[in-house]
Design a protein around this motif. Structure first.
Motif, PDB file in Angstrom:
ATOM      1  N   LEU A 128       0.841  -1.193   0.000  1.00 55.34           N
ATOM      2  CA  LEU A 128       0.000   0.000   0.000  1.00 55.34           C
ATOM      3  C   LEU A 128       0.879   1.247   0.000  1.00 55.34           C
ATOM      4  O   LEU A 128       2.006   1.224   0.489  1.00 55.34           O
ATOM      5  N   THR A 129       0.338   2.315  -0.543  1.00 56.60           N
ATOM      6  CA  THR A 129       1.041   3.606  -0.517  1.00 56.60           C
ATOM      7  C   THR A 129       0.427   4.462   0.581  1.00 56.60           C
ATOM      8  O   THR A 129      -0.735   4.871   0.487  1.00 56.60           O
ATOM      9  N   PRO A 130       1.183   4.726   1.657  1.00 55.59           N
ATOM     10  CA  PRO A 130       0.615   5.477   2.776  1.00 55.59           C
ATOM     11  C   PRO A 130       0.622   6.991   2.536  1.00 55.59           C
ATOM     12  O   PRO A 130       1.406   7.496   1.733  1.00 55.59           O
ATOM     13  N   LYS A 131      -0.227   7.678   3.259  1.00 59.12           N
ATOM     14  CA  LYS A 131      -0.150   9.130   3.351  1.00 59.12           C
ATOM     15  C   LYS A 131       0.875   9.459   4.428  1.00 59.12           C
ATOM     16  O   LYS A 131       0.852   8.866   5.516  1.00 59.12           O
ATOM     17  N   ILE A 132       1.777  10.391   4.139  1.00 55.09           N
ATOM     18  CA  ILE A 132       2.878  10.679   5.059  1.00 55.09           C
ATOM     19  C   ILE A 132       2.809  12.130   5.533  1.00 55.09           C
ATOM     20  O   ILE A 132       2.666  13.055   4.732  1.00 55.09           O
ATOM     21  N   THR A 133       2.896  12.312   6.843  1.00 58.00           N
ATOM     22  CA  THR A 133       2.969  13.648   7.440  1.00 58.00           C
ATOM     23  C   THR A 133       4.144  13.666   8.414  1.00 58.00           C
ATOM     24  O   THR A 133       4.578  12.625   8.908  1.00 58.00           O
ATOM     25  N   THR A 134       4.676  14.853   8.690  1.00 60.70           N
ATOM     26  CA  THR A 134       5.819  14.978   9.584  1.00 60.70           C
ATOM     27  C   THR A 134       5.547  16.027  10.655  1.00 60.70           C
ATOM     28  O   THR A 134       4.725  16.923  10.475  1.00 60.70           O
ATOM     29  N   GLU A 135       6.267  15.893  11.760  1.00 67.39           N
ATOM     30  CA  GLU A 135       6.145  16.841  12.869  1.00 67.39           C
ATOM     31  C   GLU A 135       7.536  17.042  13.481  1.00 67.39           C
ATOM     32  O   GLU A 135       8.154  16.078  13.960  1.00 67.39           O
ATOM     33  N   ALA A 153      21.556  18.069  22.240  1.00 60.77           N
ATOM     34  CA  ALA A 153      22.639  19.033  22.505  1.00 60.77           C
ATOM     35  C   ALA A 153      22.984  19.860  21.281  1.00 60.77           C
ATOM     36  O   ALA A 153      24.131  20.287  21.095  1.00 60.77           O
ATOM     37  N   GLY A 154      21.997  20.119  20.450  1.00 64.25           N
ATOM     38  CA  GLY A 154      22.214  20.952  19.274  1.00 64.25           C
ATOM     39  C   GLY A 154      22.902  20.251  18.125  1.00 64.25           C
ATOM     40  O   GLY A 154      23.243  20.881  17.121  1.00 64.25           O
ATOM     41  N   LYS A 155      23.056  18.920  18.230  1.00 60.06           N
ATOM     42  CA  LYS A 155      23.810  18.176  17.217  1.00 60.06           C
ATOM     43  C   LYS A 155      22.933  17.495  16.176  1.00 60.06           C
ATOM     44  O   LYS A 155      23.455  16.937  15.212  1.00 60.06           O
ATOM     45  N   ALA A 156      21.617  17.508  16.376  1.00 62.57           N
ATOM     46  CA  ALA A 156      20.748  16.715  15.500  1.00 62.57           C
ATOM     47  C   ALA A 156      19.448  17.448  15.198  1.00 62.57           C
ATOM     48  O   ALA A 156      19.063  18.398  15.885  1.00 62.57           O
ATOM     49  N   GLU A 157      18.790  16.990  14.171  1.00 57.64           N
ATOM     50  CA  GLU A 157      17.437  17.423  13.812  1.00 57.64           C
ATOM     51  C   GLU A 157      16.540  16.204  13.867  1.00 57.64           C
ATOM     52  O   GLU A 157      16.889  15.146  13.342  1.00 57.64           O
ATOM     53  N   TRP A 158      15.372  16.371  14.505  1.00 59.70           N
ATOM     54  CA  TRP A 158      14.496  15.229  14.790  1.00 59.70           C
ATOM     55  C   TRP A 158      13.098  15.528  14.280  1.00 59.70           C
ATOM     56  O   TRP A 158      12.508  16.548  14.609  1.00 59.70           O
ATOM     57  N   GLU A 159      12.595  14.639  13.460  1.00 56.60           N
ATOM     58  CA  GLU A 159      11.211  14.712  12.991  1.00 56.60           C
ATOM     59  C   GLU A 159      10.502  13.408  13.317  1.00 56.60           C
ATOM     60  O   GLU A 159      11.073  12.323  13.169  1.00 56.60           O
ATOM     61  N   SER A 160       9.267  13.513  13.735  1.00 55.01           N
ATOM     62  CA  SER A 160       8.391  12.349  13.784  1.00 55.01           C
ATOM     63  C   SER A 160       7.700  12.243  12.432  1.00 55.01           C
ATOM     64  O   SER A 160       7.216  13.251  11.894  1.00 55.01           O
ATOM     65  N   VAL A 161       7.699  11.046  11.872  1.00 53.96           N
ATOM     66  CA  VAL A 161       7.104  10.811  10.557  1.00 53.96           C
ATOM     67  C   VAL A 161       5.956   9.831  10.741  1.00 53.96           C
ATOM     68  O   VAL A 161       6.134   8.760  11.327  1.00 53.96           O
ATOM     69  N   PHE A 162       4.777  10.204  10.253  1.00 54.63           N
ATOM     70  CA  PHE A 162       3.572   9.395  10.441  1.00 54.63           C
ATOM     71  C   PHE A 162       3.140   8.797   9.102  1.00 54.63           C
ATOM     72  O   PHE A 162       2.952   9.521   8.113  1.00 54.63           O
TER      73      PHE A 162
END
Length: 345
Positions: A51-58, A65-74
């Motif tokens: 299946l092809t899902p619908k994708i959203t991010t937050e 410590a300022g070293k990374a970027e973090w997204e939750s992907v649904f």
């Protein structure tokens, strides 16, 4: 990797078609789809339609410590009026491009967690795409929850839970290939225990993973099924407690392992010619370390068909301690991945 005990197990030569030995790459490519179908039909169960899902991010505010970027992907799946959403976590080194990534199959929803030392991984230059396996479907015999609820499971060779977790891991790889920051040619998949089994199956079916890391996967994972000792987990043990991990037909091999038309080294062989590392723990006798070691040895023949040196492509190691995915394990996997990245393939 020499060990006299390994030779005590009598394993049929599955590198053969109609009793004719596989001698070259053409022969191997002809037998690959047969082995793949046998593993799905007799053990894990066939995966459902993709299946092809619908994708959203937050975006998440925690930045390690300022070293990374973090997204939750649904990922939201819909079929036949039913929907299911799976939450995942994508953590990448801040400001970096062309990042090699570990697709991490997790037992816990929290990031980081006791199995996932996120800051150390980021410090080493890798990104992580993580999901909790029970966000996909619960680890039990209920096939009406999570993603499983969207599909029919009527036939005896239909998917078990390991197949569904592998199914979703492959869809995660689809998504990573759309991210400009990610080096899509250098993605590793990693899992521990039942998720180590899942990582092996996913990579055997999906050829896009550069490296496969299977930690303490044992019975029905990296370990040979035949010739186990009484301290090792057997089909009888695993089917009694976790029948839902597999297709319904798999139960016919309980106390009848010799009737299998394959053994677990053929699952590993399907990963060739890509990189593979199998981890064991010395005190984890249940996972059958000898069987995992032997499986690596036997599977190595497949890499030879591609002109690769199996000793450079298939690694087996054991650390001290018990059944766990530790920082020591992560350091070994990351070190091997860095070695791979430094090679001129």
């Amino acid at each position: 990797m020499e060990n006299k005990k390994l030779t005590d197990r009598k394993i049929p030569d599955f590198f053969a078609v109609n009793q004719k030995k596989v001698k070259n790459l053409e022969d191997w490519e002809n037998i690959r789809p047969i082995i793949k179908e046998q593993l799905l039909k007799e053990e894990y169960g066939f995966l459902p339609e993709k299946l092809t899902p619908k994708i959203t991010t937050e975006k998440q505010w925690v930045d390690f410590a300022g070293k990374a970027e973090w997204e939750s992907v649904f990922f939201t799946f819909e079929k036949g009026g039913k929907t299911h959403t799976v939450r995942t976590e994508l953590v990448l080194p801040k400001g970096k491009t062309n990042v090699p990534v570990f697709l991490s199959l997790n037992f816990q929803r929290e990031v980081p967690n006791k199995y996932l030392p996120m800051e150390e991984i980021i410090d080493t230059g890798f990104g992580v795409f993580a999901f909790c396996y029970e966000n996909v479907t619960e680890d039990n015999g209920d096939f009406e929850n999570g993603l499983c609820a969207l599909f029919e499971r009527e036939s005896a060779d239909a998917f078990g839970k390991i197949s569904i977790w592998a199914y979703f891991a492959s869809i995660c790889m689809d998504y990573l290939c759309t991210r400009a920051e990610v080096d899509r040619d250098n993605v590793a998949i990693i899992g521990h225990s039942r998720l180590g089994k899942t990582a092996l199956l996913c990579s055997a079916l999906d050829g896009r993973f550069k490296l496969t890391c299977s930690n303490d996967s044992g019975c029905c994972g990296a370990a040979i099924s035949r010739g186990k000792c009484k301290e090792n987990e057997t089909f009888e043990d695993i089917v009694r407690v976790f029948p839902f991990w597999f297709c319904k037909d798999f139960a016919k091999y309980v106390n009848n392992e010799s009737a299998l038309p394959f053994d677990q080294h053929m699952l590993l062989a399907l990963i060739a010619p890509r990189y593979l590392i199998i981890g064991g723990a010395r005190e984890d006798v249940w996972a059958d370390n000898e069987g995992q070691q032997l499986s690596c040895q036997l599977a190595g023949k497949a890499w030879g068909f591609y002109g690769e040196d199996p000793s450079k492509m298939v690694k087996y190691y054991e650390r001290e301690g018990t059944h766990f995915l530790s920082r020591a394990d992560w350091n070994i996997y990351m070190s091997y991945f860095k070695e791979i990245l430094s090679r001129k393939d």
